[in-house]
Each structure stands twice: as C-alpha cells, then as structure tokens.
Design a protein around this motif. Structure first.
Motif, PDB file in Angstrom:
ATOM      1  N   UNK A   1       0.579  -1.473  -0.230  1.00  0.00           N
ATOM      2  CA  UNK A   1       0.032  -0.139   0.507  1.00  0.00           C
ATOM      3  C   UNK A   1       0.903   1.061   0.077  1.00  0.00           C
ATOM      4  N   UNK A   2       1.562   1.241   0.873  1.00  0.00           N
ATOM      5  CA  UNK A   2       2.817   2.458   0.726  1.00  0.00           C
ATOM      6  C   UNK A   2       3.686   2.666  -0.651  1.00  0.00           C
ATOM      7  N   UNK A   3       4.029   1.632  -1.427  1.00  0.00           N
ATOM      8  CA  UNK A   3       4.332   1.211  -2.668  1.00  0.00           C
ATOM      9  C   UNK A   3       3.309   2.116  -3.928  1.00  0.00           C
ATOM     10  N   UNK A   4       2.542   1.678  -3.614  1.00  0.00           N
ATOM     11  CA  UNK A   4       1.485   2.193  -4.346  1.00  0.00           C
ATOM     12  C   UNK A   4       1.512   3.604  -4.653  1.00  0.00           C
ATOM     13  N   UNK A   5       0.883   3.899  -3.300  1.00  0.00           N
ATOM     14  CA  UNK A   5       1.034   5.670  -2.449  1.00  0.00           C
ATOM     15  C   UNK A   5       2.407   6.742  -3.577  1.00  0.00           C
TER      16      UNK A   5
END
Length: 265
Positions: free
Chosen positions: A58-62
C-alpha cells in the motif's frame, strides 16, 4: 498526478474503444473475471514474496500514484557550497550548525562523519553503502509490481480457458454460448489491461523515483567529500552544477544569491 490521469485516460480509451467496436460496456460486469485476475495476482504475489515485503505494497502504491516531491538539487548544491565556505572560513567543526538544522538524515549523517574526523575513504564507503542498501530495497518494491504485471496477463488466459470450459456446457443454446464466450474473454482483457496499463507502468514509476533519489544522494556525497578535502566554494559550485539541468540553473543562481544575501545581512 500524471499516474491518476493516465489511468483515467486508459479507462476512457478502453470504454470508448469497446463501444466503437460494437461491444457492450455491460460485458465488463463480470465478477468472476475480476476475482480470477485480481485475486489470482494477489495470490501469486503472496507466493512469490515474504509477507514482510508484501505489507509495504500500500505504501509503494501511494508513492507510485502520488509521487513524493523530490528535494531540489539547486538548493542542495547551494547548501553544499555554503558548507565549503564555512569549512574554509571556520574549519570543519563549524559544520555542526548545518548538521543540527538539516532535516535530511542522509546529509546529516555525512556531516557528522566529517565533524567526527573519520578518514575520507571511510566516509565515502559508509555513504555509498547506504545508497546501495536503498537501491536494494527500492528494487524489491518495484519487483513486486513488475511480477504482478507478469502474472496478470497469464491469469487472463487462465480465466479465458475457464470461461470456455464453462461455455462448452451451452453448446445447444446459441444465445448462452455467445454470452459465455464473450464473458470468457473479459478475463483476458482485464489481465492484459491490469498488467500493461497498471502494474508495469507503476513499476517503472517506482524505478524512476528511486533513480532520482539516488542521483540526489550521489550529488550530496560528491559535495561532502569535496568539502572534506578543502575544495574552494567556487570550484565546488562548478563541480556540482553539472548535476543540475540547464533549465534549472537559474533557480540555483537565485538560491545562491539568497544565501549570499543572508551571509551579508
């Protein structure tokens, strides 16, 4: 926001393209296809990577969708030139003021190594090792998206096969047979779309962000080592401005003038 606009444009292009080809948008209403593609891709990623890396998804996607603002090379070069001036005028220990005020942990670490009097070879090794460790972490993050882009199209073929197997049960009903075959290829459409319009481009975006961050840190290392060696501020400025794009050098000159004004004041 280019990633968001790109995704929206891709959805519009696919939707309008389907209508122009005579296909109904209602065909996209196929829960089984979404489950096979997105559920199957998630399952494949879980098999391929440990949970300690997957939980960062999720952090990488953000980061990929809302690219963080990159620090300004112009400002960093101006700060390093200022460090060279301070070191020439007051000595390396005077750099403690800059180290105390900076919010950049990497830059702060480099300044503290210089202030502590470590050998230049040791300082360079420590900072380059940190850049290498960052590169390794970033490559793993991008690899998750790259692998998702590899798995999704293949799962699309799997979804099509499953749909065709189901359609064989409707050979005696032409209407149901046509509908079943149409639904079978929706999985292929979703697999190719998610793989080559979402996952692979987002992986490339993460690689680009990582490259920019590493370039900024290499610039910082070059500057810190030059300050440690006693390179003059004017020589350091000429050395580091090669890292600044020609169209951004006016910004550097403006920042440099502001620093010079503060010094005079």
């Amino acid at each position: 926001m280019s990633s968001i606009f790109g995704i929206i444009l891709a959805l519009i292009a696919i939707g309008v393209g389907m209508v122009l080809k005579g296909a109904s948008l209602s065909a996209l209403n196929n829960p089984a296809a979404y489950l096979i593609i997105f559920g199957g891709t998630a399952a494949a990623i879980m098999i391929a990577f440990p949970f300690s890396e997957i939980k960062k998804f999720p952090i990488l996607l953000k980061i990929a969708l809302f690219e963080p603002k990159q620090p300004s090379k112009s400002v960093q070069v101006a700060i390093l030139v200022k460090c060279a001036e301070i070191a020439k005028r007051e000595g390396l220990l005077a750099l403690e003021v800059i180290a105390r005020d900076t919010q950049d942990a990497f830059f702060k670490n480099g300044l503290e190594l210089i202030i502590d009097g470590h050998d230049i070879e040791f300082i360079e090794e420590v900072l380059l090792d940190e850049v290498a460790a960052i590169d390794k972490r970033h490559k793993i993050g991008a690899l998750i998206f790259t692998q998702a882009g590899t798995y999704a199209p293949t799962l699309g073929v799997l979804g099509a096969v499953i749909g065709l197997v189901a359609s064989l049960g409707n050979l005696n009903n032409v209407d149901k047979l046509g509908h079943s075959i149409s639904a079978a290829f929706i999985a292929t459409l979703l697999g190719i779309f998610s793989g080559y319009v979402l996952w692979h481009p987002l992986a490339n975006k993460l690689k680009r962000i990582s490259k920019l961050e590493q370039e900024f840190k290499i610039l910082t290392i070059e500057g810190l080592l030059a300050v440690y060696q006693g390179v003059s501020p004017s020589s350091l400025e000429k050395k580091l401005t090669v890292y600044i794009a020609p169209n951004e050098r006016k910004k550097f000159e403006k920042v440099n003038e502001e620093f010079a004004h503060e010094k005079t004041a």
